[in-house]
Enzyme design. Sequence first.
Site, short mmCIF file in Angstrom:
data_model
loop_
_atom_site.label_atom_id
_atom_site.label_comp_id
_atom_site.label_asym_id
_atom_site.label_seq_id
_atom_site.Cartn_x
_atom_site.Cartn_y
_atom_site.Cartn_z
N ARG A 260 3.16 2.43 0.67
CA ARG A 260 2.16 1.43 1.06
C ARG A 260 2.00 1.45 2.56
O ARG A 260 2.97 1.56 3.31
CB ARG A 260 2.61 0.03 0.61
CG ARG A 260 1.69 -1.10 1.04
CD ARG A 260 2.27 -2.46 0.60
NE ARG A 260 1.39 -3.58 0.92
CZ ARG A 260 1.46 -4.29 2.04
NH1 ARG A 260 2.39 -4.01 2.96
NH2 ARG A 260 0.63 -5.30 2.25
N HIS B 2 6.16 -15.28 3.83
CA HIS B 2 5.62 -14.19 3.03
C HIS B 2 6.57 -13.01 3.06
O HIS B 2 7.48 -12.95 3.88
CB HIS B 2 4.21 -13.80 3.50
CG HIS B 2 4.11 -13.51 4.97
ND1 HIS B 2 4.11 -14.50 5.94
CD2 HIS B 2 4.00 -12.34 5.65
CE1 HIS B 2 4.00 -13.96 7.14
NE2 HIS B 2 3.94 -12.65 7.00
N ASP C 9 5.38 -15.42 10.69
CA ASP C 9 5.02 -14.62 11.87
C ASP C 9 5.15 -15.45 13.15
O ASP C 9 4.74 -16.62 13.19
CB ASP C 9 3.59 -14.11 11.74
CG ASP C 9 3.45 -13.03 10.68
OD1 ASP C 9 4.49 -12.54 10.20
OD2 ASP C 9 2.30 -12.68 10.33
N HIS D 204 9.63 -14.00 5.60
CA HIS D 204 9.57 -14.39 7.01
C HIS D 204 8.26 -15.11 7.28
O HIS D 204 7.33 -15.10 6.46
CB HIS D 204 9.66 -13.17 7.92
CG HIS D 204 8.47 -12.25 7.81
ND1 HIS D 204 8.24 -11.44 6.71
CD2 HIS D 204 7.41 -12.06 8.64
CE1 HIS D 204 7.12 -10.77 6.88
NE2 HIS D 204 6.58 -11.14 8.04
#
Length: 319
Positions: A258, A248, A194, A192
């Site tokens: 994570r 990304h 941002d 995607h």
Amino acid sequence: MGESTDPPFEITYKNLLNNMPNTHQKTFPELPVVEESELPIIDLNHLYLGDTERQACKKLIAQASREWGFFQVINHGIPREILEIMRAEQVKLFKKPFEEKKSYKDLNFSAGSYRWGTPTATNLQQLSCTTMEQFATTVSQLAQTLADILGEEMGHKTEFFKETCLPSSCYLRLNRYPPCPVHPQMLGIMPHTDSSFLTVLHQDNIGGLQLVKDGKWIAVKPNPAALIINIGDLFQAWSNDLYKSVEHRVMANPLNERFSTAYFFCPSYDTVIQSGVVPSVYRSFSFGEFKKQVRKDVELFGSKIGLARFLVPSTSHDC
């Protein structure tokens, strides 16, 4: 046995996990992954030295935004203890029982601020685990400074960002990516861009963030001393494609969870985004219009289309 902290992934997505036809896995064509790489790293201390050092630092920020769409900053002015406390509170929050998080008990979140996965997911790449809270006071000044610098490097000394990107329109998102037993068939978060002007990211040392550079996926090497900055769609449109909003994703990890914290530097929904450059690549649009179109596309197609929806007709035809 205590209450589970995790959402019921295996129950909710049983059909997806048990039946993974190849057609679904081809939704996002895989690009070759290259070796882990360092992002451009910029020492913001240079902004407060002599004029020569300051100008050189500003040019490095603009260059990285043009060529990579991503860069790292060190000596960013946010004390390590603040980041450590925020991370500890983040971990504590996610360790709460799932039923408690789902019902917002004891969390002081606005309605809808905790979410996990994508209930309407049609393939494994659409699943993620996310929570958000709007309290980004420690990174707002950093984002403002960087946005102003990028504007100045375009030749625009403007109050635009101070007037439009207010604390009420920016937000912080806290992310947890649980260990994934079906790694590598499942992404931590799908590819995607941002929908912001800038994003400021604080991540742990697990790794998993990847971005597209020169047609290849690059794995970003974690740097505990740095914050990651990336250009969002609004800055790409406002700069008339000078600065790049780069696709990304986050890869799932089979063993380790994570954590990351992302601050999104955004304007109010009625803010109009226009480049002021002729010819302009994109037509003028409000941030609210942009977000509405993104939501519609995700509902219809399962993924974001983004800026391609706002190309001016001649540009769209030429492409």
